[in-house]
Write an enzyme that holds these catalytic residues in place. Structure first.
Site: not given
Ligand code: IPE
Ligand code: IPE
Ligand code: MG
Length: 256
Positions: A36-37, A39, A53, A87, A147, A204
């Site tokens: 998150d973050g 923007g 992004h 959005r 992974l 987060r």
């Protein structure tokens, strides 16, 4: 000048030492990240949200590599929620092109690094070009054994649970399962994460202290780590810090 150089060198070697030290401890099998973050990162730089992004995509590559190096087994990345369709169309369109761009560039690297790409979320709701690029990556990496890089795309935990219940009711109506046979394990097996262990650590970024419809069932006993760092600024050092903090915690799972 000389001083600065030695400082950097020292810093680099101590980071590697910290990595080696952490690797002697218990490495979380499954790390889930709410990225998150993006923007706000862009806004701070007077750039459009989509620039954040795009920057965030590069961090996905860096963190995937590092998680693999640390010996993490599963890395789930929340990339697009069932609520993110709200959005502006232009932002949604950009986000839906990112998997293509990411995998177009890094798929050979993921194959080489033995990473397996997986997807959770409603595939049907994705534009064809997005779905096809991820499905191509899943296919190209399906025999890899390193992974598991699990993208949560058009994923919502409530949506996932409702979908599980629809399938359970269908199987119950057809006699495949009896209501009393529905246990926690059976319910888990109807979720999109059925083949994965529950996350040990949930991170987060961006300072928001909420879950935003992410893996509500699966995180019942997950250790939570919130950081103010915006996702495009998230580094290997930040992930290591979260892992080291995780290693210091005592997990009890309701016991003593
Ligand atoms: C996370 O960054 C990426 C997605 C949700 C797709 P945001 O776009 O939510 O960034 P902020 O929270 O507005 O800063
Ligand atoms: C959660 O972030 C979803 C992803 C990171 C993909 P949001 O930015 O959408 O969450 P809220 O709206 O702040 O809760
Ligand atoms: Mg956000």
């Amino acid at each position: 000048m000389f001083k600065k150089f030695t400082f950097r060198k020292q810093k680099a070697s101590s980071f590697n030492e910290l990595v080696e030290e952490a690797k002697k401890g218990y490495i979380p099998n499954h790390i889930a990240i709410i990225m998150d973050g993006n923007g706000r990162w862009a806004k701070r730089r007077a750039m459009p949200r989509i620039a954040g992004h795009h920057e965030g995509m590069k961090v996905v590559r860096k963190i995937t590599k590092f998680a693999n190096k640390m010996g993490v087994k599963v890395l789930t990345l929340y990339a697009f929620s069932t609520e993110n369709w709200k959005r502006p169309q232009q932002e949604v369109d950009f986000l839906m092109k990112l998997p293509q761009e990411f995998l177009g560039t890094f798929l050979p690297e993921l194959v080489e690094e033995n990473v397996q790409v997986r997807l959770i979320g409603q595939r049907d709701g994705l534009p064809a070009h997005t779905r096809e690029s991820v499905e191509k990556a899943i296919k190209a990496t399906q025999h890899n054994t390193g992974l598991i890089l699990n993208f949560a795309l058009n994923y919502g935990s409530r949506d996932e649970m409702v979908y599980a219940i629809q399938n359970l009711v269908t199987d119950s109506n057809s006699g495949k399962i009896q209501p009393h046979e529905i246990t926690e394990d059976v319910f888990s097996s109807y979720l999109m994460t059925s083949s994965l262990p529950d996350p040990d650590l949930l991170i987060r970024t961006s300072g928001e202290i909420r879950i935003s419809n992410f893996m509500l069932w699966q995180i019942a006993y997950t250790e939570l780590w919130f950081t103010d760092v915006f996702w495009p600024d998230f580094t290997e050092e930040h992930l290591l810090e979260a892992i080291v903090n995780f290693q210091r915690r005592g997990r009890r799972f309701g016991g003593v």
